[in-house]
Design a protein around this motif. Structure first.
Motif, PDB file in Angstrom:
ATOM      1  N   TYR A   4      24.005   2.163 -11.418  1.00 20.68           N
ATOM      2  CA  TYR A   4      24.428   3.176 -10.898  1.00 20.68           C
ATOM      3  C   TYR A   4      24.790   4.406 -11.875  1.00 20.68           C
ATOM      4  N   TYR A  48      23.703  -0.698  -7.809  1.00 16.27           N
ATOM      5  CA  TYR A  48      23.553  -0.744  -6.342  1.00 16.27           C
ATOM      6  C   TYR A  48      22.248  -1.082  -6.113  1.00 16.27           C
ATOM      7  N   TYR A  92      26.555  -2.313  -3.198  1.00 17.11           N
ATOM      8  CA  TYR A  92      26.965  -2.136  -4.525  1.00 17.11           C
ATOM      9  C   TYR A  92      28.036  -3.250  -4.941  1.00 17.11           C
ATOM     10  N   VAL A 109      29.286   6.015  -5.539  1.00 20.33           N
ATOM     11  CA  VAL A 109      30.005   4.798  -5.697  1.00 20.33           C
ATOM     12  C   VAL A 109      30.887   4.903  -6.850  1.00 20.33           C
TER      13      VAL A 109
END
Length: 726
Positions: free
Chosen positions: A196, A185, A212, A171
């Protein structure tokens, strides 16, 4: 509620549920900010909650109602934690809601949020997993644009686009305004949001969704996005399903039922493709659920937990189950055991035992059961009782006994007394001193070694003779070494204890200049030594068969037994006392020191009151109520409370030492200092007593010693009275 209450010991501390995005992907005006939490049947998560907000006035909404899915009437709270310094503590919020309350489970509160983090939770016991963090940021001057987010999925793919073995989700988030503050996330449609920090590896076979989002420094929240993908097992010839097992743990009763709660732990292993999923179900018809942590079952009744597992090649293990029963724990045992003692043996015409007496103890406990039984002979330390005790030493004996159950309740000590007749039994040992303290103490130095009985039937302390006159320390240490060599050879002590006693002897300084004279017996248990004392006033002391003197239960009045042979200046007075008050009472007694000659006193015609008014009484009283001066007090001047008096069970012999040097008094009980007093002038007797001269009338450099007798119910015994001039 459902069939039974179950709590899952989940490993994640974040709250479950999908947060409500109040900002719509952008920024809300602080003055109109409304934050909403919802709850329902689950006790491990809020159904929805915010994670970010802007600083300023805020309306908090908490709803736990039928409309939010509460079908069981389960209560919940929304509580802001103000006890953790890592989080903001300026908002005190504690809302309790349930569908049946006056508001139907919906409440609002007005608060003012400040930048930082607030930790919220449900404070109801068992709901500890309902927790989360609300991050509050300042209203930025210009940044109104949320971060840009993106996610990529990487890994080996097959022809259908599925990821073989595992998939890695990365991400990214960027923000050209105030900058990215957090990236989060979540796994699946309802998984909890997590920070994250690194690419997420998913290796469980099946279809997956990763959600996310990101928040910038100005509080702008990016709209939630997601990626979906499928993980398949690598090609394999694995056709063997996983091995599964389950264990049930918890405290059990004698029938094997679990008290209050049972914990079911499921394990699975697969040496081929590896375990993919583990599932469990409650009861015969319960739905299958992912197994993530041991299952705790609280509801009373008989239960079955089914379980199964699947490996990454798709092989499913056969369903298995465990059955068990949960019962209410028994009522807490607060009742101590009952004890009794039987003394048997041949008696003479006077009721004294000939040769020996056998004491047999019994103890019963109808609840948790007896754990241990103990006894104390003649006020000595309590010892473990395992077999009947044979007492064969000539004289009067007391035998105390008590028991403790498995719930740690200890019974009140009971006591029996009896006499081994003169001319029968075993004569008393000819010990050089009398010392039954618990540990070997040389002078004033405690070695910590147990003061055991030796083959001569004397204790180690008695053989060391630290109260004798020693003209040099070398002679004393040689004597100690000789005694210890014999005890080591007889296996009474070991080498480590030998060394500890030797060290204590060296540290005692016995025999060095200024410490060559030993203690002089004032009362040694014989009629000859008692004849040197004089009783004045009321009451009486009488000599007992065991070599002690005990105050009378029939001669009324308060009086004193004093030693008129000589005065003492600086001294250490040692004796042993025992509280023998009848029933549940405690004896009131004391030791008088540094008082003038009691007859023909110019100010006081009553001899016993000469000691009371012109000497100091060192108090003996272990009663929790009554007189405020307890054992160790300098009566009327320096109070010792019961908590500092070193109280022992009634009927126990206690060592008492009174040291007087110049006008400084030190009081020790069983080797421990319990009081120190400076006899300075100008101190008044408290509470005030008419005609009392205070300390100004008690500052003698020398004086006599005596023992108080208080009344016929204040029965007290003394023995082994000796003094050493300092």
């Amino acid at each position: 509620m459902g069939a039974f209450l179950m709590v899952l010991g989940l490993t994640s501390t974040a709250a479950y549920g999908r947060p409500v995005d109040l900002t719509g992907g952008g920024k809300a005006a602080a003055a109109a900010q409304v934050l909403t939490w919802t709850a329902g049947d689950p006790i491990d998560r809020y159904l929805s909650f915010p994670t970010t907000a802007l600083a300023g006035p805020t309306t908090i909404v908490f709803e736990n109602s039928e409309a939010t899915g509460n079908t069981t009437g389960m209560p919940h709270t929304l509580t802001f934690d103000v006890s953790d310094p890592e989080y903001n503590n300026d908002v005190s919020l504690n809302i309790l809601a349930n569908p049946s309350d006056a508001n139907g489970g919906k409440y609002t509160a007005e608060v003012n949020l400040t930048p930082g983090k607030y930790r919220f939770r449900c404070s109801i016991p068992g709901h500890g997993q309902m927790t989360g963090v609300l991050t509050v940021t300042e209203v930025g001057p210009g940044d109104t644009t949320a971060p840009t987010t993106n996610a990529t999925v990487e890994g080996q793919q097959n022809a259908d686009g599925a990821y073989v073995g595992s998939a890695t989700v990365s991400v990214t988030a960027t923000d050209e305004g105030s900058g990215v503050a957090t990236t989060e996330y979540a796994v699946g449609a309802d998984g909890p949001w997590q920070p994250y920090t690194a690419p997420v590896v998913v290796d469980q076979v099946g279809s997956h969704t990763i959600r996310y989002r990101a928040t910038d420094q100005s509080g702008n929240v990016a709209a939630e996005k997601s990626v979906a993908f499928t993980v398949v097992a690598p090609p394999t010839d694995d056709t063997t399903p996983p091995e599964t097992s389950a264990t049930v743990s918890g405290e059990q009763d004698d029938a094997g039922n679990y008290l209050s709660m049972a914990t079911v732990t499921v394990t699975a292993s697969d040496t081929g493709s590896g375990v993919n999923t583990i599932e469990y179900a409650l009861g015969a018809g319960g739905a299958w659920q992912p197994y993530t942590a041991p299952v705790m079952v609280h509801q009373v009744g008989t239960h079955t937990v089914r379980y199964r597992a699947t490996d990454k090649a798709g092989n499913a293990a056969a369903e298995k189950s465990v059955a068990f029963t949960v019962v209410e724990p028994p009522a807490q045992d607060t009742t101590p055991p009952e004890t009794s003692a039987a003394v048997t043996g041949e008696k003479n015409a006077n009721g004294a035992f000939i040769t020996s007496a056998k004491v047999t103890l019994t103890a019963t406990d109808a609840e948790s059961g007896v754990d241990k039984v103990e006894y104390s002979l003649d006020g000595g330390p309590y010892l473990a009782y395992t077999t009947p005790v044979i007492v064969d030493r000539v004289g009067y004996h007391t035998f105390a006994h008590r028991a403790t159950d498995k719930a740690n309740n200890t019974s009140q000590a009971k006591q029996v007394s009896f006499t081994i007749a003169q001319g029968g039994g075993v004569p008393a040992p000819n010990c050089p001193e009398y010392d039954e303290r618990l540990t070997v103490i040389v002078g004033t130095v405690d070695s910590g070694v147990p003061n055991r009985l030796t083959r001569s039937r004397c204790t180690i302390n008695e053989l060391i003779e630290d109260e004798r006159e020693w003209t040099s320390q070398a002679l004393f240490l040689k004597h100690v070494d000789t005694v210890l060599d014999k005890l080591l050879a007889d296996n009474v002590i070991d080498q480590r204890e030998f060394n500890k006693i030797t060290k204590a002897a060296k540290q005692s300084r016995i025999g060095k200049p200024g410490q060559t004279e030993g203690y002089r017996d004032l009362f040694d248990g014989t009629a000859e030594s008692l004849a040197k004392w004089e009783q004045v006033g009321g009451g009486r002391f009488a000599l007992s068969d065991d070599g002690a003197i005990t105050s009378s239960t029939t001669v009324e009045g308060m009086g004193m037994l004093w030693f008129p042979e000589r005065k003492y200046g600086d001294f250490s007075l040692k004796l042993q006392f025992r509280d023998d008050a009848p029933g549940n009472g405690n004896a009131n007694g004391g030791v008088f020191v540094r008082f003038p000659y009691v007859h023909n006193h110019p100010e006081e015609s009553r001899p016993e009151w000469v000691a009371i008014n012109y000497g100091h009484e060192v108090q003996i009283l272990d009663r929790p109520d009554g007189d405020m001066y307890k054992t160790g007090s300098i009566y009327g001047f320096d109070r010792v409370g019961l908590g500092n008096a070193g109280v022992t069970p009634k009927g126990t012999w206690n060592d008492y030492e009174i040291r007087v040097v110049d006008q400084h008094y030190t009081i020790l009980r069983n080797g421990v200092v319990i009081n120190e007093f400076d006899n300075l002038g100008g101190q008044t007797f408290t509470p005030p007593r008419a005609g009392d001269p205070g300390t100004d009338g008690r500052r003698y450099a020398t004086g006599y010693v005596g023992l108080q007798v208080h009344s016929t119910t204040d029965v007290i015994s003394y023995r082994s009275i000796r003094i050493k001039e300092l």
